[in-house]
Design a protein around this motif. Structure first.
Motif, PDB file in Angstrom:
ATOM      1  N   GLY A   1       0.773  -1.233   0.000  1.00  0.00           N
ATOM      2  CA  GLY A   1       0.000   0.000   0.000  1.00  0.00           C
ATOM      3  C   GLY A   1       0.804   1.282   0.000  1.00  0.00           C
ATOM      4  N   VAL A   2       2.149   1.187  -0.010  1.00  0.00           N
ATOM      5  CA  VAL A   2       2.963   2.400  -0.080  1.00  0.00           C
ATOM      6  C   VAL A   2       2.996   2.879  -1.533  1.00  0.00           C
ATOM      7  CG1 VAL A   2       5.284   3.357   0.202  1.00  0.00           C
ATOM      8  CG2 VAL A   2       4.412   1.695   1.857  1.00  0.00           C
ATOM      9  N   ARG A   3       2.753   4.160  -1.743  1.00  0.00           N
ATOM     10  CA  ARG A   3       2.855   4.697  -3.107  1.00  0.00           C
ATOM     11  C   ARG A   3       4.325   4.990  -3.378  1.00  0.00           C
ATOM     12  NH1 ARG A   3      -2.507   8.564  -3.375  1.00  0.00           N
ATOM     13  NH2 ARG A   3      -3.988   6.867  -3.216  1.00  0.00           N
ATOM     14  N   VAL A   4       5.005   3.966  -3.874  1.00  0.00           N
ATOM     15  CA  VAL A   4       6.462   4.008  -3.977  1.00  0.00           C
ATOM     16  C   VAL A   4       6.929   5.101  -4.942  1.00  0.00           C
ATOM     17  CG1 VAL A   4       8.507   2.688  -4.641  1.00  0.00           C
ATOM     18  CG2 VAL A   4       6.713   1.600  -3.306  1.00  0.00           C
ATOM     19  N   ALA A   5       6.291   5.199  -6.085  1.00  0.00           N
ATOM     20  CA  ALA A   5       6.728   6.203  -7.076  1.00  0.00           C
ATOM     21  C   ALA A   5       6.602   7.611  -6.496  1.00  0.00           C
ATOM     22  CB  ALA A   5       5.900   6.064  -8.349  1.00  0.00           C
ATOM     23  N   ARG A   6       5.500   7.859  -5.802  1.00  0.00           N
ATOM     24  CA  ARG A   6       5.289   9.183  -5.214  1.00  0.00           C
ATOM     25  C   ARG A   6       6.294   9.438  -4.078  1.00  0.00           C
ATOM     26  NH1 ARG A   6      -0.672  10.838  -3.212  1.00  0.00           N
ATOM     27  NH2 ARG A   6      -1.133  10.343  -5.367  1.00  0.00           N
TER      28      ARG A   6
ATOM     29  N   PRO B   1      20.193  -1.077   7.835  1.00  0.00           N
ATOM     30  CA  PRO B   1      20.174  -0.919   9.298  1.00  0.00           C
ATOM     31  C   PRO B   1      18.766  -0.977   9.897  1.00  0.00           C
ATOM     32  CG  PRO B   1      20.419   1.208   8.256  1.00  0.00           C
ATOM     33  CD  PRO B   1      20.408   0.198   7.145  1.00  0.00           C
ATOM     34  N   VAL B   2      18.196  -2.161   9.951  1.00  0.00           N
ATOM     35  CA  VAL B   2      16.916  -2.315  10.657  1.00  0.00           C
ATOM     36  C   VAL B   2      16.966  -3.532  11.567  1.00  0.00           C
ATOM     37  CG1 VAL B   2      15.257  -1.165   9.132  1.00  0.00           C
ATOM     38  CG2 VAL B   2      15.949  -3.503   8.649  1.00  0.00           C
ATOM     39  N   THR B   3      16.282  -3.417  12.666  1.00  0.00           N
ATOM     40  CA  THR B   3      16.127  -4.563  13.569  1.00  0.00           C
ATOM     41  C   THR B   3      14.909  -5.363  13.105  1.00  0.00           C
ATOM     42  OG1 THR B   3      14.699  -3.310  15.029  1.00  0.00           O
ATOM     43  CG2 THR B   3      17.071  -3.257  15.512  1.00  0.00           C
ATOM     44  N   VAL B   4      14.753  -6.529  13.688  1.00  0.00           N
ATOM     45  CA  VAL B   4      13.610  -7.385  13.345  1.00  0.00           C
ATOM     46  C   VAL B   4      12.299  -6.632  13.610  1.00  0.00           C
ATOM     47  CG1 VAL B   4      12.402  -9.501  13.995  1.00  0.00           C
ATOM     48  CG2 VAL B   4      14.901  -9.501  13.761  1.00  0.00           C
ATOM     49  N   GLY B   5      12.221  -5.971  14.748  1.00  0.00           N
ATOM     50  CA  GLY B   5      11.002  -5.229  15.093  1.00  0.00           C
ATOM     51  C   GLY B   5      10.706  -4.120  14.099  1.00  0.00           C
ATOM     52  N   GLU B   6      11.745  -3.366  13.714  1.00  0.00           N
ATOM     53  CA  GLU B   6      11.555  -2.280  12.745  1.00  0.00           C
ATOM     54  C   GLU B   6      11.084  -2.830  11.398  1.00  0.00           C
ATOM     55  OE1 GLU B   6      14.684   1.334  13.739  1.00  0.00           O
ATOM     56  OE2 GLU B   6      15.529  -0.537  12.977  1.00  0.00           O
ATOM     57  N   CYS B   7      11.654  -3.978  11.020  1.00  0.00           N
ATOM     58  CA  CYS B   7      11.310  -4.578   9.729  1.00  0.00           C
ATOM     59  C   CYS B   7       9.842  -5.018   9.719  1.00  0.00           C
ATOM     60  CB  CYS B   7      12.235  -5.767   9.457  1.00  0.00           C
ATOM     61  SG  CYS B   7      11.943  -6.536   7.874  1.00  0.00           S
ATOM     62  N   VAL B   8       9.419  -5.684  10.781  1.00  0.00           N
ATOM     63  CA  VAL B   8       8.035  -6.173  10.834  1.00  0.00           C
ATOM     64  C   VAL B   8       7.060  -4.996  10.857  1.00  0.00           C
ATOM     65  CG1 VAL B   8       6.378  -7.473  12.232  1.00  0.00           C
ATOM     66  CG2 VAL B   8       8.699  -8.341  11.908  1.00  0.00           C
ATOM     67  N   LEU B   9       7.440  -3.943  11.558  1.00  0.00           N
ATOM     68  CA  LEU B   9       6.563  -2.773  11.694  1.00  0.00           C
ATOM     69  C   LEU B   9       6.332  -2.057  10.355  1.00  0.00           C
ATOM     70  CD1 LEU B   9       5.029  -1.223  13.934  1.00  0.00           C
ATOM     71  CD2 LEU B   9       7.001   0.298  14.076  1.00  0.00           C
ATOM     72  N   MET B  10       7.203  -2.318   9.363  1.00  0.00           N
ATOM     73  CA  MET B  10       7.013  -1.682   8.051  1.00  0.00           C
ATOM     74  C   MET B  10       5.628  -1.990   7.493  1.00  0.00           C
ATOM     75  SD  MET B  10      10.604  -2.292   6.083  1.00  0.00           S
ATOM     76  CE  MET B  10      12.172  -1.873   6.851  1.00  0.00           C
ATOM     77  N   ALA B  11       5.066  -3.118   7.892  1.00  0.00           N
ATOM     78  CA  ALA B  11       3.743  -3.488   7.389  1.00  0.00           C
ATOM     79  C   ALA B  11       2.693  -2.446   7.750  1.00  0.00           C
ATOM     80  CB  ALA B  11       3.329  -4.843   7.948  1.00  0.00           C
ATOM     81  N   ARG B  12       2.938  -1.681   8.791  1.00  0.00           N
ATOM     82  CA  ARG B  12       1.976  -0.646   9.202  1.00  0.00           C
ATOM     83  C   ARG B  12       2.474   0.710   8.699  1.00  0.00           C
ATOM     84  NH1 ARG B  12      -0.806  -2.776  13.847  1.00  0.00           N
ATOM     85  NH2 ARG B  12      -1.549  -4.772  13.069  1.00  0.00           N
ATOM     86  N   SER B  13       2.603   0.838   7.395  1.00  0.00           N
ATOM     87  CA  SER B  13       3.206   2.050   6.829  1.00  0.00           C
ATOM     88  C   SER B  13       2.228   3.207   6.724  1.00  0.00           C
ATOM     89  CB  SER B  13       3.801   1.746   5.457  1.00  0.00           C
ATOM     90  OG  SER B  13       2.806   1.170   4.644  1.00  0.00           O
ATOM     91  N   GLY B  14       0.962   2.958   7.047  1.00  0.00           N
ATOM     92  CA  GLY B  14      -0.037   4.003   6.893  1.00  0.00           C
ATOM     93  C   GLY B  14       0.027   5.082   7.961  1.00  0.00           C
ATOM     94  N   ARG B  15       0.541   4.745   9.157  1.00  0.00           N
ATOM     95  CA  ARG B  15       0.565   5.714  10.254  1.00  0.00           C
ATOM     96  C   ARG B  15       1.561   6.824   9.955  1.00  0.00           C
ATOM     97  NH1 ARG B  15       0.242   5.987  16.381  1.00  0.00           N
ATOM     98  NH2 ARG B  15       2.348   6.550  17.022  1.00  0.00           N
ATOM     99  N   LEU B  16       1.172   8.044  10.239  1.00  0.00           N
ATOM    100  CA  LEU B  16       2.040   9.183   9.923  1.00  0.00           C
ATOM    101  C   LEU B  16       3.158   9.371  10.947  1.00  0.00           C
ATOM    102  CD1 LEU B  16      -0.355  11.927   8.544  1.00  0.00           C
ATOM    103  CD2 LEU B  16       1.296  10.553   7.297  1.00  0.00           C
ATOM    104  N   LEU B  17       2.871   9.061  12.207  1.00  0.00           N
ATOM    105  CA  LEU B  17       3.910   9.274  13.215  1.00  0.00           C
ATOM    106  C   LEU B  17       5.021   8.237  13.057  1.00  0.00           C
ATOM    107  CD1 LEU B  17       1.697  10.049  16.338  1.00  0.00           C
ATOM    108  CD2 LEU B  17       3.099  11.651  15.025  1.00  0.00           C
ATOM    109  N   PRO B  18       6.277   8.652  13.176  1.00  0.00           N
ATOM    110  CA  PRO B  18       7.380   7.714  12.963  1.00  0.00           C
ATOM    111  C   PRO B  18       7.444   6.595  14.007  1.00  0.00           C
ATOM    112  CG  PRO B  18       8.174   9.991  12.908  1.00  0.00           C
ATOM    113  CD  PRO B  18       6.767  10.034  13.406  1.00  0.00           C
TER     114      PRO B  18
END
Lengths: 285, 273
Positions: free
Chosen positions: A171-176, B104-121
């Motif tokens: 779901g990430v808009r990679v190009a953007r 440079p990512v830990t296992v936790g950081e890598c898994v958390l990528m799945a929740r990329s919709g949240r704006l806060l880092p």
């Protein structure tokens, strides 16, 4: 000793230069993390040369060089990113073709029409005296924008940098996201050229990030570290520039290079391997 | 949740939103892909329905990864069509070889990528708990702060599976999930995928491991530039189909009702000849 160190701070131009160098170092350190992790360490070198073409074109046309070179640099960055993501040729080859062509076009335009804009010597090597109030405010604005982009798009930028294909599926808009990063990178280079110069800006993007990578294996920590290292290099380098009477870009880069050698000595050559990207090449120039 | 979805749980695996059985998720019709002038896939007809558990087998260069990309939608067909049902959540586990392990990512950081919709880092408390839970469920909860390079092949596969599961996918695609891991870990991985399928998840995986896939996956596709055969393991794992697919003679035995594939021994023919 302390008196000697503090002496230049009596001059307004130097205080302004120190603030700009520190901010420029921090900005390049922050953006440089994404540059080296994408295996595009050469992009800073290439883009700065491409932007030189933009300087020339805006000079000939008679528009603001910040606007002209900015648009030119952004277009070059997008072209590089698009070509390298297509996997037909590598990022290094894409940068080599696009930016040298842009640089050559800039030289050709200057030769035919002459230079009607700002000093290109200052743009090439950086200058303490060449920093205007416009440069300061441009850099502040770009820094605020960059921090805003990195903070609000932190997760998308991280995912698109680490694994663009899965990011796309997720779901990430990679190009953007890539385009946004290229915009920030172009603006960062453009806004730091006055203090660091075309020829050395690449090193300020790469060295802090490489040193930070050697010190941590956490992405968030690397962002903070690289930003801080870039800022320190800018601060120390600008002071050295005054005391040694050497162009500021040179001393900022040499400060970073010295720090790199110290960290390499303390942590061992093995840590340099951490900076390797998929292509297998360490991210140092 | 749509009316056709129900939420089920399993004591060992993640809760899954399941689609009504037999809902068509992807349909490829005469689909082909070429890279430049080089055709990789041609004339592929393949339909995936909710609840399918499909293993794609074929030699290197057969187009397995390209087929997955077609199903995912990251690769457009150069000929034919691929239609996907809208709104289906997809999880993808890439090949380990495609990953930059120095990143440079830990296992936790890598898994958390799945929740990329949240704006806060930074992760919320709930996100941290979700990451811990999915890692714990896959038996690698203690590795959350490790750098990804410090993991074994099996642990790396589980980490990417955890990242895919954190999206609560309805369809899960895995590219070579059994490569680079030992026999016991491979068995565990296929067993785990079996549990996810039991809970209603649609699964497609590619593999070189003919016997492992024959023992654990009910629906196989033999691929060599196109679909050579699709069916149950006993229908696909035949000498004829395998020779057509892999271009090498193979014998197939049956053991406890399952096919077992052997390289055919050619008497009098020295190794390497």
């Amino acid at each position: 000793m302390l008196e000697t160190f503090l002496e230049p701070f009596a001059y307004d131009f130097f205080v302004k230069a120190v603030v700009v160098a520190t901010l420029a170092g921090a900005l390049c350190g922050l953006v440089g993390v994404y540059v080296i992790l994408r295996g595009m360490s050469y992009i800073g070198h290439g883009l700065s040369h491409a932007i030189f073409g933009g300087f020339a074109a805006s000079s000939v046309i008679g528009v603001s060089y910040v606007l002209g070179a900015g648009i030119w640099g952004f277009a070059s960055a997008l072209a590089i990113n698009r070509v390298s993501r297509s996997h037909r040729i590598g990022a290094d080859a894409a940068i080599g073709v696009i930016t040298t062509a842009s640089f050559a076009l800039g030289v050709a335009l200057l030769t035919v029409f002459g230079n009607r804009g700002p000093s290109f010597d200052a743009a090439l090597f950086g200058s303490i005296l060449g920093i205007s109030s416009t440069d300061v405010w441009t850099l502040v604005a770009v820094s605020v924008l960059t921090v805003g982009v990195v903070a609000s798009r932190y997760r998308a930028l991280l995912f698109a940098t680490f694994d663009p294909e899965v990011a796309d599926v997720s779901g990430v808009r990679v190009a953007r996201t890539d385009a946004l990063l290229m915009l920030v990178l172009s603006l960062a280079i453009l806004s730091t050229l006055s203090v660091i110069g075309v020829t050395l800006v690449a090193a300020t993007l790469v060295i802090p990030a490489v040193v930070a990578r050697m010190l941590t294996h956490r992405f968030a920590t690397m962002l903070w570290l690289s930003t801080a290292i870039g800022a320190v290099c800018g601060l120390v380098g600008m002071n050295l520039s005054y005391h040694l009477d050497v162009p500021s870009g040179t001393t900022i880069v040499l400060t970073g290079a010295s720090l790199f050698v110290v960290v390499l000595t303390l942590t061992g050559v093995g840590r340099l391997g951490r900076t390797q990207t998929r292509s297998g090449t360490p991210a140092v120039l | 949740m749509s009316p056709s979805e129900a939420r089920v749980t399993h004591p060992e695996v993640a809760p899954v939103h399941v689609l009504a059985p037999a809902t068509e998720l992807v349909r490829a019709e005469r689909a082909g892909v070429s890279y430049g002038d080089t055709p990789v896939l041609a004339g592929v007809d393949l339909t995936l329905r909710a609840g399918d558990f499909v293993g794609v087998v074929g030699p290197s260069g057969a187009g397995k990864t390209t087929l997955l990309r077609l199903l995912l939608g990251t690769q457009r067909p150069t000929t034919g069509t691929v239609r996907r049902a809208p709104g289906v959540r997809v999880g993808y586990v890439p090949q380990l070889e495609t990953v930059s392990w120095n990143f440079p990512v830990t296992v936790g950081e890598c898994v958390l990528m799945a929740r990329s919709g949240r704006l806060l880092p930074w992760p919320s408390r709930a996100e941290r708990a979700d990451v811990a839970a999915v890692l714990e469920r896959l038996g690698i909860g203690h590795l959350v702060d490790r750098h990804i390079r410090e993991l074994s092949g099996g642990q790396q596969q589980r980490m990417f599976l955890a990242r895919a599961l954190l999206r609560d996918p309805q369809m899960l695609l895995l590219d070579e999930p059994t490569s680079g891991i030992d026999v016991a870990t491979r068995h565990d991985m296929l067993h785990l995928l079996g549990h996810l399928h039991d809970d209603g998840m649609t699964i497609v995986l590619t593999t070189h491991d003919l016997n492992g896939v024959a023992a654990h996956v009910p629906d196989l596709v033999a691929l060599h530039g196109t679909v050579v055969r699709r069916g149950a393991p006993l229908d696909v794992m035949t000498s004829e189909v395998l020779e057509q697919t892999f271009g090498a003679p193979m014998d197939v035995l049956q053991h406890l009702g399952m096919p077992v594939v052997l390289d055919r021994h050619a008497p009098g023919r020295p190794h390497g000849a």
